[in-house]
Enzyme design. Structure first.
Site, PDB file in Angstrom:
ATOM      1  N   LYS A 243     -23.608 -32.011 -25.782  1.00  0.00           N
ATOM      2  CA  LYS A 243     -22.561 -31.482 -24.907  1.00  0.00           C
ATOM      3  C   LYS A 243     -21.730 -32.595 -24.275  1.00  0.00           C
ATOM      4  O   LYS A 243     -22.100 -33.764 -24.264  1.00  0.00           O
ATOM      5  CB  LYS A 243     -23.168 -30.552 -23.860  1.00  0.00           C
ATOM      6  CG  LYS A 243     -23.590 -29.222 -24.473  1.00  0.00           C
ATOM      7  CD  LYS A 243     -23.882 -28.135 -23.470  1.00  0.00           C
ATOM      8  CE  LYS A 243     -24.101 -26.803 -24.177  1.00  0.00           C
ATOM      9  NZ  LYS A 243     -24.450 -25.720 -23.240  1.00  0.00           N
ATOM     10  N   ARG A 282     -32.496 -25.743 -27.019  1.00  0.00           N
ATOM     11  CA  ARG A 282     -31.575 -25.345 -28.096  1.00  0.00           C
ATOM     12  C   ARG A 282     -30.846 -26.597 -28.564  1.00  0.00           C
ATOM     13  O   ARG A 282     -30.148 -27.240 -27.781  1.00  0.00           O
ATOM     14  CB  ARG A 282     -30.594 -24.294 -27.579  1.00  0.00           C
ATOM     15  CG  ARG A 282     -29.613 -23.760 -28.603  1.00  0.00           C
ATOM     16  CD  ARG A 282     -28.733 -22.690 -27.978  1.00  0.00           C
ATOM     17  NE  ARG A 282     -27.782 -22.154 -28.937  1.00  0.00           N
ATOM     18  CZ  ARG A 282     -26.577 -22.666 -29.177  1.00  0.00           C
ATOM     19  NH1 ARG A 282     -26.185 -23.753 -28.503  1.00  0.00           N
ATOM     20  NH2 ARG A 282     -25.772 -22.126 -30.072  1.00  0.00           N
TER      21      ARG A 282
END
Length: 303
Positions: A243, A282
């Site tokens: 991210k 995840r």
């Protein structure tokens, strides 16, 4: 590699297309590991995801990558057909279904445990009918009004994610008095709506939503205080892989690290989240992450 199934280009068929054979025992929610964090492998069947948009946009490429993650040790393959990055284009349910259903069906046939990454109840319903076993919904407070009834009806695990606004508006809504307490309170409010609609509390998995309506510092604050979320009485999923806030951290010569350059940092976050009691992580690289969470489990909880 399981002798009962083959990845692209292996076994008696040398076709580049995925070849899938029946398996003896499929993975199931009930036999997920309880002694370490669960690893969800990310499979974006999209042309525009922030990390690997377009790389697995075709059905055959997506199935092939899903098989590699499955046989590489991923506990769950998280299949999504709509990008959730900031300002991503919305897609219709029909387009989303065209992308994900063939992939879900093929990976289920190979014995993989599938979560469907969708904000649409109809997509979730059809994916469950095709063999998916978990719904991963990042819509936050903008959830599909039909979703609670579906989750209550099907009695499947439901990943409830914190997000304010939509992909187009969430970055402008990243304002909190105290991000940890505010996000926890908003998750509890969302949780209570689903429980009131008939969803059993033990179906719900909470995701604090790193990167969704949060600045870099908000993300780090949440990671520093994961205990505030595990204390809510639900399993907690952490999704930090590749991210933007990791790219900022790794800035070099004034340039943020590209998504593909964030894997080591992603592994570090997964290890720390697992050590802090997260139920699952995840990730884009499940094989390496599986090793990392095993190490976290061997070290044991913090004292």
């Amino acid at each position: 590699m399981d002798s009962l199934a083959a990845a692209p280009g292996t076994g008696p068929s040398t076709s580049p297309l995925p070849v899938i054979r029946p398996v003896r025992v499929a993975k199931a929610v009930g036999n997920l590991p309880a002694d370490r964090a669960v690893v969800l492998g990310i499979l974006n069947v999209t042309p525009d995801s922030f990390s690997d948009g377009g790389r697995y946009a075709t059905t055959d490429d997506a199935i092939g990558h899903g098989l590699r993650m499955h046989y590489g040790g991923a506990d769950i393959i998280d299949v999504g057909g709509e990008s959730t990055r900031p300002n991503a284009r919305q897609v219709s349910v029909e387009e989303e279904l065209t992308r994900v259903l063939p992939v879900v069906k093929a990976l289920v046939k190979a014995g993989a445990l599938i979560s469907i990454d969708t904000m649409h109840a109809e997509t979730a319903r059809q994916a469950l009918d095709a063999g998916a076993a978990i719904i991963n919904d990042i819509s936050g407070s903008e959830y599909d009004p039909a979703m609670p009834a579906l989750v209550a009806e099907r009695r499947v695990p439901y990943i409830l994610t914190h997000r304010r606004g939509t992909a187009a508006t969430m970055d402008g809504l990243a304002h909190y008095d105290d991000v940890v307490s505010d996000v926890a309170a908003e998750l509890v409010e969302l949780r209570d709506r689903f429980v009131a609609a008939g969803v059993a509390a033990d179906q719900i998995i909470l995701d604090p939503g790193l990167g969704f309506a949060k600045t870099d510092e908000h993300n780090w604050a949440i990671l520093r205080d994961l205990d505030a979320f595990t204390a809510l009485g639900h399993r907690v999923l952490v999704g930090a892989s590749r991210k933007r806030f990791l790219g900022t951290l790794l800035t070099s010569a004034g340039k943020a690290a590209a998504p593909a350059e964030r894997d080591y940092a992603s592994l570090a976050v997964a290890s720390l989240a697992a050590a802090a009691g997260a139920w699952g992580v995840r990730v884009h690289d499940p094989a390496a992450t599986l090793d990392a969470v095993k190490v976290a489990a061997a070290i044991g909880p913090r004292r």
